[in-house]
Each structure stands twice: as C-alpha cells, then as structure tokens.
Design a protein around this motif. Structure first.
Motif, mmCIF file in Angstrom:
data_model
loop_
_atom_site.group_PDB
_atom_site.id
_atom_site.type_symbol
_atom_site.label_atom_id
_atom_site.label_comp_id
_atom_site.label_asym_id
_atom_site.label_seq_id
_atom_site.Cartn_x
_atom_site.Cartn_y
_atom_site.Cartn_z
ATOM 1 N N VAL A 97 28.412 35.152 38.719
ATOM 2 C CA VAL A 97 29.835 35.127 39.047
ATOM 3 C C VAL A 97 30.664 35.584 37.850
ATOM 4 C CG1 VAL A 97 31.772 33.568 39.547
ATOM 5 C CG2 VAL A 97 29.672 33.412 40.866
ATOM 6 N N TYR A 98 30.340 35.081 36.659
ATOM 7 C CA TYR A 98 31.087 35.462 35.458
ATOM 8 C C TYR A 98 30.933 36.958 35.158
ATOM 9 C CZ TYR A 98 31.020 30.400 34.685
ATOM 10 O OH TYR A 98 31.136 29.049 34.819
ATOM 11 N N ILE A 99 29.719 37.465 35.316
ATOM 12 C CA ILE A 99 29.467 38.887 35.063
ATOM 13 C C ILE A 99 30.203 39.743 36.104
ATOM 14 C CG2 ILE A 99 27.688 40.677 35.051
ATOM 15 C CD1 ILE A 99 25.795 38.480 33.921
ATOM 16 N N ARG A 100 30.189 39.300 37.348
ATOM 17 C CA ARG A 100 30.876 40.037 38.411
ATOM 18 C C ARG A 100 32.377 40.102 38.138
ATOM 19 N NH1 ARG A 100 33.366 38.039 42.936
ATOM 20 N NH2 ARG A 100 33.790 39.595 44.500
ATOM 21 N N GLN A 101 32.962 38.990 37.711
ATOM 22 C CA GLN A 101 34.394 38.982 37.402
ATOM 23 C C GLN A 101 34.705 39.942 36.256
ATOM 24 O OE1 GLN A 101 35.008 34.848 36.686
ATOM 25 N NE2 GLN A 101 35.368 34.373 38.840
ATOM 26 N N PHE A 102 33.844 39.958 35.242
ATOM 27 C CA PHE A 102 34.062 40.899 34.144
ATOM 28 C C PHE A 102 33.932 42.334 34.620
ATOM 29 C CE2 PHE A 102 32.111 43.698 30.985
ATOM 30 C CZ PHE A 102 33.214 43.868 30.164
ATOM 31 N N CYS A 103 32.944 42.624 35.455
ATOM 32 C CA CYS A 103 32.744 43.994 35.936
ATOM 33 C C CYS A 103 33.939 44.459 36.759
ATOM 34 C CB CYS A 103 31.459 44.101 36.739
ATOM 35 S SG CYS A 103 29.978 44.018 35.708
ATOM 36 N N ARG A 104 34.553 43.569 37.516
ATOM 37 C CA ARG A 104 35.763 43.948 38.258
ATOM 38 C C ARG A 104 36.883 44.291 37.280
ATOM 39 N NH1 ARG A 104 37.182 40.058 42.985
ATOM 40 N NH2 ARG A 104 38.424 41.857 43.583
ATOM 41 N N PHE A 105 37.037 43.488 36.232
ATOM 42 C CA PHE A 105 38.028 43.780 35.195
ATOM 43 C C PHE A 105 37.693 45.099 34.513
ATOM 44 C CE2 PHE A 105 38.928 43.644 30.633
ATOM 45 C CZ PHE A 105 40.301 43.484 30.632
ATOM 46 N N PHE A 106 36.420 45.321 34.234
ATOM 47 C CA PHE A 106 35.957 46.527 33.560
ATOM 48 C C PHE A 106 36.288 47.769 34.383
ATOM 49 C CE2 PHE A 106 32.575 49.464 32.131
ATOM 50 C CZ PHE A 106 32.804 49.422 30.764
ATOM 51 N N ASN A 107 36.108 47.693 35.703
ATOM 52 C CA ASN A 107 36.419 48.831 36.569
ATOM 53 C C ASN A 107 37.906 49.152 36.551
ATOM 54 O OD1 ASN A 107 33.819 49.396 37.374
ATOM 55 N ND2 ASN A 107 33.889 47.965 39.068
ATOM 56 N N LEU A 152 36.273 44.763 25.280
ATOM 57 C CA LEU A 152 36.799 44.574 26.631
ATOM 58 C C LEU A 152 36.495 43.175 27.147
ATOM 59 C CD1 LEU A 152 36.090 48.020 28.305
ATOM 60 C CD2 LEU A 152 38.308 46.989 27.858
ATOM 61 N N MET A 153 35.354 42.614 26.761
ATOM 62 C CA MET A 153 35.035 41.237 27.146
ATOM 63 C C MET A 153 36.039 40.265 26.522
ATOM 64 S SD MET A 153 30.898 41.033 27.044
ATOM 65 C CE MET A 153 29.904 41.780 28.311
ATOM 66 N N GLU A 154 36.386 40.507 25.263
ATOM 67 C CA GLU A 154 37.386 39.669 24.606
ATOM 68 C C GLU A 154 38.734 39.765 25.317
ATOM 69 O OE1 GLU A 154 36.705 39.056 19.991
ATOM 70 O OE2 GLU A 154 36.838 41.194 20.519
ATOM 71 N N LYS A 155 39.125 40.967 25.715
ATOM 72 C CA LYS A 155 40.393 41.144 26.427
ATOM 73 C C LYS A 155 40.347 40.454 27.785
ATOM 74 C CE LYS A 155 41.604 45.431 24.148
ATOM 75 N NZ LYS A 155 41.751 46.869 24.258
ATOM 76 N N HIS A 156 39.201 40.535 28.444
ATOM 77 C CA HIS A 156 39.025 39.871 29.731
ATOM 78 C C HIS A 156 39.173 38.360 29.562
ATOM 79 C CE1 HIS A 156 37.285 38.686 33.552
ATOM 80 N NE2 HIS A 156 36.337 38.020 32.919
ATOM 81 N N LEU A 157 38.545 37.805 28.546
ATOM 82 C CA LEU A 157 38.645 36.364 28.303
ATOM 83 C C LEU A 157 40.067 35.962 27.924
ATOM 84 C CD1 LEU A 157 35.284 35.778 26.418
ATOM 85 C CD2 LEU A 157 35.868 35.028 28.727
ATOM 86 N N ALA A 158 40.758 36.807 27.167
ATOM 87 C CA ALA A 158 42.149 36.513 26.800
ATOM 88 C C ALA A 158 43.033 36.508 28.049
ATOM 89 C CB ALA A 158 42.653 37.538 25.791
ATOM 90 N N LEU A 159 42.796 37.444 28.952
ATOM 91 C CA LEU A 159 43.564 37.488 30.194
ATOM 92 C C LEU A 159 43.296 36.248 31.032
ATOM 93 C CD1 LEU A 159 45.392 39.041 32.192
ATOM 94 C CD2 LEU A 159 43.313 40.107 33.078
ATOM 95 N N ARG A 160 42.037 35.873 31.149
ATOM 96 C CA ARG A 160 41.683 34.675 31.926
ATOM 97 C C ARG A 160 42.254 33.418 31.278
ATOM 98 N NH1 ARG A 160 38.433 34.705 36.016
ATOM 99 N NH2 ARG A 160 37.508 32.700 35.544
ATOM 100 N N ALA A 161 42.276 33.379 29.943
ATOM 101 C CA ALA A 161 42.849 32.228 29.243
ATOM 102 C C ALA A 161 44.357 32.154 29.495
ATOM 103 C CB ALA A 161 42.555 32.315 27.751
#
Length: 106
Positions: A80-90, A16-25
C-alpha cells in the motif's frame, strides 16, 4: 535509524520519496511505518538496481519477495505504501516529464 537525520536517501527517487513524505505529513497522514517502507525500498533499489531511475514491476516484486518473513498483513501494508508513492511518482513525472528523461533499466 532512530532519527531522520541519519537516514540517507539515494538518488532522484529518494528525493521524490522525501517530497512524498513531506506532502503526506502536511496532510497529517504519514506514519513511521510509511517512512520505514519507503526508506527500505530506496535502499534496496540503490543496492540491487543502482541504474534504475523508475521503479518497475520486477524491482518491486523482487523487493516484496525479500519481505517474505513478514506476515501477510505487513506485506500488504508495504505494498500500500509503495503504491501510494508510485501514484505520487506518476504525477511528478507528468509534471516534470518534459524536462527529465526516465528510462527503465534492469
């Protein structure tokens, strides 16, 4: 960790972290610091909380406590980076929540 091919993401949270980074990219908003922060969080969670499926407050505070050597601005950026990921995770849990069973395990 000079090339992304050597990075080993652990577990479902790592994917999920990889998907989050791909989306942000795709939006043009991913930085190297963002990748490092999430990679180190993923590795830390894998080493200290191997059964944990969902990042919880205790695990994140333990992780941030391990970053005390960083200046305050650096720790704030990690948060901030962890918070952004947690929002994506939710959002991801909300979309796939009926199929996946997440339990908080310490």
């Amino acid at each position: 960790m000079k090339s992304e091919q050597k990075w080993k993401w652990h577990g479902e949270m790592g994917s999920l972290m990889e998907k989050h980074l791909a989306l942000r990219a795709a939006m043009g908003r991913v930085s190297v610091a963002d990748k490092y922060a999430l990679y180190h969080l993923n590795t830390f969670m894998h080493e200290h909380y191997p059964k944990l499926k969902v990042p919880n407050r205790i695990a994140i505070l333990h992780y941030l406590d391990s970053k005390k050597k960083l200046p305050l601005s650096g720790r704030r950026n990690y948060l901030v980076y962890i918070r952004q990921f947690c929002r994506f995770f939710n959002v991801a849990i909300g979309r796939f929540g009926s199929k996946r069973k997440y339990k908080i395990v310490n």
